[in-house]
Design a protein around this motif. Structure first.
Motif, PDB file in Angstrom:
ATOM      1  N   UNK B 199      52.084 -14.502  60.060  1.00 29.89           N
ATOM      2  CA  UNK B 199      52.912 -14.966  58.950  1.00 29.89           C
ATOM      3  C   UNK B 199      52.658 -14.022  57.773  1.00 29.89           C
ATOM      4  N   UNK B 200      53.649 -13.211  57.486  1.00 34.19           N
ATOM      5  CA  UNK B 200      53.515 -12.216  56.425  1.00 34.19           C
ATOM      6  C   UNK B 200      54.025 -12.803  55.120  1.00 34.19           C
ATOM      7  N   UNK B 201      53.315 -12.555  54.031  1.00 38.75           N
ATOM      8  CA  UNK B 201      53.768 -13.043  52.727  1.00 38.75           C
ATOM      9  C   UNK B 201      54.193 -11.856  51.868  1.00 38.75           C
ATOM     10  N   UNK B 202      55.395 -11.942  51.341  1.00 41.35           N
ATOM     11  CA  UNK B 202      55.910 -10.889  50.461  1.00 41.35           C
ATOM     12  C   UNK B 202      56.253 -11.531  49.125  1.00 41.35           C
ATOM     13  N   UNK B 203      55.794 -10.959  48.034  1.00 38.90           N
ATOM     14  CA  UNK B 203      56.168 -11.483  46.719  1.00 38.90           C
ATOM     15  C   UNK B 203      57.623 -11.117  46.445  1.00 38.90           C
ATOM     16  N   UNK B 204      58.429 -12.113  46.078  1.00 38.65           N
ATOM     17  CA  UNK B 204      59.868 -11.871  45.878  1.00 38.65           C
ATOM     18  C   UNK B 204      60.114 -10.762  44.857  1.00 38.65           C
ATOM     19  N   UNK B 205      59.279 -10.725  43.818  1.00 38.05           N
ATOM     20  CA  UNK B 205      59.574  -9.746  42.758  1.00 38.05           C
ATOM     21  C   UNK B 205      59.231  -8.306  43.143  1.00 38.05           C
ATOM     22  N   UNK B 206      58.695  -8.113  44.351  1.00 41.72           N
ATOM     23  CA  UNK B 206      58.466  -6.732  44.803  1.00 41.72           C
ATOM     24  C   UNK B 206      59.696  -6.185  45.539  1.00 41.72           C
ATOM     25  N   UNK B 207      60.702  -7.032  45.734  1.00 39.51           N
ATOM     26  CA  UNK B 207      61.841  -6.606  46.552  1.00 39.51           C
ATOM     27  C   UNK B 207      62.975  -5.984  45.732  1.00 39.51           C
ATOM     28  N   UNK B 208      62.800  -5.940  44.421  1.00 37.15           N
ATOM     29  CA  UNK B 208      63.790  -5.256  43.592  1.00 37.15           C
ATOM     30  C   UNK B 208      65.115  -5.994  43.460  1.00 37.15           C
ATOM     31  N   UNK B 209      65.041  -7.322  43.498  1.00 36.11           N
ATOM     32  CA  UNK B 209      66.267  -8.109  43.305  1.00 36.11           C
ATOM     33  C   UNK B 209      66.156  -8.852  41.975  1.00 36.11           C
ATOM     34  N   UNK B 210      67.185  -8.750  41.162  1.00 37.72           N
ATOM     35  CA  UNK B 210      67.201  -9.463  39.888  1.00 37.72           C
ATOM     36  C   UNK B 210      67.449 -10.957  40.149  1.00 37.72           C
TER      37      UNK B 210
END
Ligand SMILES: Cc1cc2nc3c(=O)[nH]c(=O)nc-3n(C[C@H](O)[C@H](O)[C@H](O)COP(=O)(O)OP(=O)(O)OC[C@H]3O[C@@H](n4cnc5c(N)ncnc54)[C@H](O)[C@@H]3O)c2cc1C
Lengths: 308, 250
Positions: B199-210
């Protein structure tokens, strides 16, 4: 404000819900443009041009749009979206299919299933199966909105307005039509019928739905169903009334052998008068019914038919 | 073929949502939460594709706060191979969700994305269509049947007039309707096994979406209540009331 309403049509005929979407649109502007995209749509264009409040009907009549598939229909709407502050369509399966695609291409957050227009940027919409009503304000320069037709009145007629023919041949390279299984019925459409009689799991099988026919004939009613009746294969999917099926608000709704789950109530609780026929006195449907009859449906349906 | 299945944590479908007394939103404190029913159908469809040998990998993804890892574990227990949690506490609109998912689609290049047609909380019915638009893919919404054949997906859709079948060029986005399948339950051994799946966790704000809100929620109210009705004793009384009191039949 300049508003575009996407016409809802099928088999060369304008659907009655379009006039209701136009009614909603006229709450933000004095006149609206209507887009008719399809193939062999002369009658649709005529009907749309005669709806009061329509300033111009814009027509794309091309075999490429025969099945109104989302991919190129969305491209088409985006192509002509430039001049409009609002783009509205019915929250029908066609509108729901196409409009979010339009919204994303325009980089706009869509507002779905609007039931009330407060002003040009503020709208009411049901959430959580209609157990709450949200008032939302869109900060988008362009508003992309689907309208719950059952929440609005229809429009009167006018003498035909201007018709503009657009030649926009946009191909769909992503998807193609294969086949359709259309449910044939002489009855009025569920979402605009003045009376709806629906059967649930209590009907026991598809043949028993015939017990509703005579009553529907006498009342000019459309026939609906609960999800359980559709899942069990008693009747086709397009008869499902509810949160995730069709939303109806007729003058009279008769629920027969339906328990009244949240999801079913979401599709019919705005009906003017609700009648429930159920053998279980504790069925939740009685909590929303104006008139309840605790009885075996197999006894009372024939009686009801002859009493009408 | 890789399949991506976005899922959402929502109020359990048996629970009736209550509006907060201050009318700011719906009250979800201590409310039972679950995987959105249409997402369960999406997971089931993906797993069936894997069992049939059509899919090679099923990736479940959910966007939200830490709690949605519970639903991702459920997806893993049902048979997904791995899970991705896009972490954010922000209240997201369907467009934001679609944009975040589009980033994952870019990275993982799944031939198929299967999503629920609507979530039973916001009732938006937008995300799949938006994702298809953003990734310029074909879309098959409200699917009650899906057959993968060569580079195509044959999708039968539940539409207002009946059933419509489309041929979608892969890669495609498909959204599920109720009749697509009947989801299975996770078995206890599979629930145990799921704990060891990635289960990988990615912070939403690292994805470059406003993720700035575009729509303001001004107010949430109870719908107007219906007046309590009456129980009638006979068909005769019912018809008389409908005719003379309610005046809805002639
Ligand atoms: C994601 C999701 C979406 C859903 N969307 C919808 C939706 O859009 N629409 C919808 O309807 N449901 C929907 N449902 C399903 C809903 O939760 C209920 O399961 C469904 O509405 C039950 O249908 P029913 O009332 O016909 O069946 P039941 O709940 O089984 O009720 C049958 C009723 O018939 C009565 N009965 C039986 N025999 C007789 C008789 N001889 N005479 C009189 N009465 C009799 C019984 O007392 C009972 O009350 C959804 C569920 C989920 C999870």
């Amino acid at each position: 404000m300049s508003v575009l309403v996407v016409a809802e049509h099928e088999n060369g005929q304008l659907k009655a819900e379009t006039a209701k979407v136009i009614n909603a649109a006229l709450k933000v502007a004095e006149g609206v443009d209507v887009l008719v995209a399809g193939y062999n749509v002369d009658d649709v264009v005529q009907s749309a041009a005669n709806i009061a409040g329509v300033t111009k009907v814009r027509v794309v009549d091309n075999a490429l749009f025969e099945y109104q598939l989302a991919e190129n229909t969305a491209d088409l709407i985006v192509e002509i979206a430039g001049g409009y502050t609002h783009i509205l369509a019915s929250a029908s399966t066609t509108g729901k299919n196409t409009l979010p695609r339009v919204a994303a291409l325009l980089d706009v957050s869509q507002i779905s299933e609007v039931i009330d227009v407060i002003d040009s940027e503020t709208f009411k919409r049901p959430i959580y199966a209609g157990n709450a009503i949200a008032t939302v304000k869109s900060n988008e320069a362009k508003k992309v909105i689907t309208v719950r037709a059952s929440a609005f009145e229809s429009q009167s007629e006018q003498s035909a307005c201007e018709v503009e023919i657009l030649s926009l041949a946009l191909d769909n390279t992503l998807s193609s039509f294969v086949s359709v299984e259309q449910t044939e019925s002489e009855r009025p459409e569920l979402n605009v019928a003045p009376v709806v009689i629906s059967g649930g799991r209590g009907m026991q099988n598809g043949e028993n739905f015939a017990l509703l026919n005579g009553i529907a004939d006498k009342l000019g009613a459309a026939i609906g169903a609960s999800r359980a009746a559709v899942d069990a294969g008693f009747v086709p999917n397009d008869m499902q009334v509810g949160q995730t099926g069709k939303i109806v608000a007729p003058d009279l709704y008769i629920a027969v052998g339906i328990s009244g789950a949240i999801q079913h109530l979401a599709g019919m609780k705005d009906s003017k008068v609700i009648v429930a026929i159920n053998k279980d006195p504790d069925a939740p449907v009685f909590q929303v019914a104006d008139y309840g009859l605790v009885a075996d449906l197999f006894d009372v349906l024939p009686e009801l038919e002859s009493a009408l | 073929m890789k399949v991506l299945v976005p899922i959402k944590r929502v109020i359990d479908y048996n629970v009736k949502a209550r509006v907060k007394p201050d009318n700011t939103d719906v009250d979800l404190t201590n409310v039972k939460m679950a995987m959105n029913p249409f997402c369960e159908i999406a997971v089931e469809e993906a797993i069936r594709l894997k069992e049939a040998g059509t899919a090679t990998e099923v990736i479940a993804v959910s966007i939200g706060d830490k709690a949605c890892q519970e639903q991702l574990r459920t997806a893993l227990a049902l048979g997904a191979d791995k899970a991705i949690h896009i972490q954010t506490d922000a209240k997201l609109e369907s467009l934001h969700v679609a944009k975040l998912l589009a980033k994952l689609v870019d990275e993982h290049q799944p031939e198929l994305v299967i999503l629920g047609k609507q979530s039973i909380d916001s009732d938006n019915n937008q995300t799949g269509q938006m994702l298809a638009a953003l990734t310029r893919r074909s879309q098959g919404t409200f699917a009650s049947k899906m057959v993968i054949d060569g580079g195509k997906a044959l999708v039968t859709r539940e539409v207002d007039g009946g059933l419509q079948t489309l041929s979608l060029l892969l890669p495609a986005v498909v959204t599920t309707d109720l009749r697509l399948n009947e989801p299975r339950y996770a078995s206890l051994p599979n629930i145990m096994k799921a704990k060891r799946k990635p289960l990988e966790v990615i912070e939403a704000d690292t994805l470059g979406v406003n993720l700035t809100p575009r729509i303001e929620l001004l107010k949430v109210e109870e719908p107007s209540k219906r007046q309590a009705g009456v129980i009638v004793d006979s068909v005769e009384e019912l018809v008389s009331k409908l005719r003379n009191e309610a005046k809805v039949i002639s």
